[in-house]
Design a protein around this motif. Structure first.
Motif, mmCIF file in Angstrom:
data_model
loop_
_atom_site.group_PDB
_atom_site.id
_atom_site.type_symbol
_atom_site.label_atom_id
_atom_site.label_comp_id
_atom_site.label_asym_id
_atom_site.label_seq_id
_atom_site.Cartn_x
_atom_site.Cartn_y
_atom_site.Cartn_z
ATOM 1 N N THR A 174 24.891 1.182 65.009
ATOM 2 C CA THR A 174 23.821 0.545 64.240
ATOM 3 C C THR A 174 23.595 1.349 62.979
ATOM 4 O O THR A 174 23.382 2.568 63.047
ATOM 5 C CB THR A 174 22.519 0.461 65.056
ATOM 6 O OG1 THR A 174 22.743 -0.325 66.232
ATOM 7 C CG2 THR A 174 21.416 -0.194 64.229
ATOM 8 N N SER B 149 24.707 -4.145 63.033
ATOM 9 C CA SER B 149 25.072 -3.649 64.359
ATOM 10 C C SER B 149 26.481 -4.103 64.693
ATOM 11 O O SER B 149 26.783 -5.292 64.635
ATOM 12 C CB SER B 149 24.082 -4.171 65.411
ATOM 13 O OG SER B 149 22.802 -3.611 65.204
ATOM 14 N N ARG C 178 19.950 7.289 59.651
ATOM 15 C CA ARG C 178 20.026 5.825 59.572
ATOM 16 C C ARG C 178 21.136 5.257 60.444
ATOM 17 O O ARG C 178 21.534 4.107 60.284
ATOM 18 C CB ARG C 178 20.186 5.356 58.131
ATOM 19 C CG ARG C 178 21.456 5.699 57.417
ATOM 20 C CD ARG C 178 21.391 5.161 55.973
ATOM 21 N NE ARG C 178 22.681 5.291 55.287
ATOM 22 C CZ ARG C 178 23.463 4.271 55.009
ATOM 23 N NH1 ARG C 178 23.108 3.035 55.328
ATOM 24 N NH2 ARG C 178 24.616 4.471 54.379
ATOM 25 N N THR D 127 19.851 -4.188 58.554
ATOM 26 C CA THR D 127 20.504 -3.375 59.567
ATOM 27 C C THR D 127 21.733 -4.100 60.082
ATOM 28 O O THR D 127 21.671 -5.297 60.367
ATOM 29 C CB THR D 127 19.540 -3.089 60.732
ATOM 30 O OG1 THR D 127 18.457 -2.268 60.266
ATOM 31 C CG2 THR D 127 20.265 -2.373 61.874
ATOM 32 N N ARG E 246 21.343 1.391 59.481
ATOM 33 C CA ARG E 246 20.117 0.822 58.894
ATOM 34 C C ARG E 246 20.109 0.964 57.375
ATOM 35 O O ARG E 246 20.804 1.799 56.807
ATOM 36 C CB ARG E 246 18.894 1.513 59.506
ATOM 37 C CG ARG E 246 18.743 1.280 61.005
ATOM 38 C CD ARG E 246 17.586 2.065 61.607
ATOM 39 N NE ARG E 246 17.896 3.484 61.715
ATOM 40 C CZ ARG E 246 18.590 4.028 62.721
ATOM 41 N NH1 ARG E 246 19.067 3.281 63.685
ATOM 42 N NH2 ARG E 246 18.817 5.337 62.736
ATOM 43 N N SER E 247 19.328 0.130 56.748
ATOM 44 C CA SER E 247 19.105 0.196 55.288
ATOM 45 C C SER E 247 20.416 0.216 54.522
ATOM 46 O O SER E 247 20.671 1.113 53.711
ATOM 47 C CB SER E 247 18.262 1.442 54.940
ATOM 48 O OG SER E 247 17.040 1.429 55.629
#
Lengths: 120, 105
Positions: free
Chosen positions: A80, A17, A65, A15, A82-83
Motif C-alpha cells: 500500500t 494497493s 507512506r 492510495t 499513500r499520497s
C-alpha cells in the motif's frame, strides 16, 4: 509463480494497493518477499520487504507512506502506497528472496510486473 | 547509506567478445548480486553472494570482487546477452546500482 494485481491508473494524492499472488508451492509464510519498482527508462528501486516472520522492512525513501503485509489465508502479500504523485508512475514488481531464512537477500523469482500510472 | 556505482553506463561489444561490467560499493565487506533485464521483461538473477551462479545460469557468467569493486564477466557474449545489467546489495536495506547497458557493436 508470482503475479502482481492492482489498478493500472491512480489519481494523484490517492492510495494505491497492490497484491502479489503466490502460487506453485511457496507458502507465503515460508519465505521473505519484496517489492521493487522501475520508473519509465530508469533503474530498479527497492520499496520494502516483508520477512518470513511477517515483520516488514521499508526503504527510508518510502517510510511513512508505505505498508507491506502478508495474507497467509490467501497466500499473497501486499503493498500500500499513500499520497501518490506522478513520480510514483512505474512498473511494480513483487519478488521472492533467494534464501527462505534471510530477511534481506537477492531476489530469485519475480512477477511479470504491473504498470501503475499516476494521473488525473 | 551504501551506494553502488556501475560502470560503464553503456558497453558496446561484438558477439564472442568478453564483457566486463563493474559495480563499485561505497563501503567494503559486503556481497552483491547481479541481474540481467531484457527489454519488456522482469529482472533475472544471475549471480548471488558476489560469485554464486543462480540456478540455470550459463557458466559464461561469472562474478568476482576485489575489495569494494565487484565485477560481472560474460565470457563470450552471445546475442541473447545484450541487455541491461544491475547490481544489488542487501546490507541493512536493499539497493540497486543504476545499471549498465550491454549493446551490440
Amino acid at each position: 509463480h508470482l503475479q502482481e494485481l492492482g489498478p493500472g491508473l491512480v489519481k494523484p494524492a490517492e492510495t494505491v494497493s497492490l497484491t502479489c499472488s503466490v502460487s506453485g508451492g511457496s507458502p507465503v509464510d515460508s519465505y521473505s518477499w519484496g517489492w521493487i519498482r522501475q520508473a519509465p527508462g530508469q533503474g530498479l528501486e527497492w520499496l520494502g520487504s516483508v520477512f518470513v516472520s511477517g515483520t516488514p522492512s521499508y526503504s527510508p525513501s518510502f517510510r511513512g507512506r508505505i505498508t507491506i503485509s502478508t495474507d497467509t489465508s490467501k497466500n499473497q502479500f501486499s503493498l500500500t502506497l499513500r499520497s501518490v504523485s506522478a513520480a510514483d508512475t512505474a512498473v511494480y514488481y513483487c519478488a521472492r528472496n533467494l534464501h527462505w531464512n534471510y530477511p534481506l537477500d537477492a531476489f530469485d523469482i519475480w512477477g511479470p510486473g504491473l504498470t501503475v500510472t499516476v494521473s488525473s | 547509506e551504501i551506494v553502488l556505482t556501475q560502470s560503464p553506463a553503456t558497453l558496446s561489444l561484438s558477439p564472442g567478445e568478453t564483457a566486463t561490467l563493474s559495480c563499485r560499493a561505497s563501503v567494503d565487506f559486503i556481497s552483491i548480486s547481479w541481474y540481467q533485464q531484457r527489454p519488456g521483461q522482469s529482472p533475472r538473477l544471475l549471480i548471488s553472494d558476489t560469485s554464486s551462479r543462480a540456478a540455470g545460469i550459463p557458466v559464461r557468467f561469472s562474478g568476482s570482487a576485489s575489495g569494494a569493486e565487484f565485477t560481472l564477466t560474460i565470457s563470450g557474449v552471445e546475442p541473447d546477452d545484450f541487455a541491461f545489467y544491475f547490481c544489488q546489495h542487501h546490507q541493512q536495506v536493499c539497493a540497486f546500482g543504476q545499471g549498465t547497458r550491454l549493446e551490440m557493436k
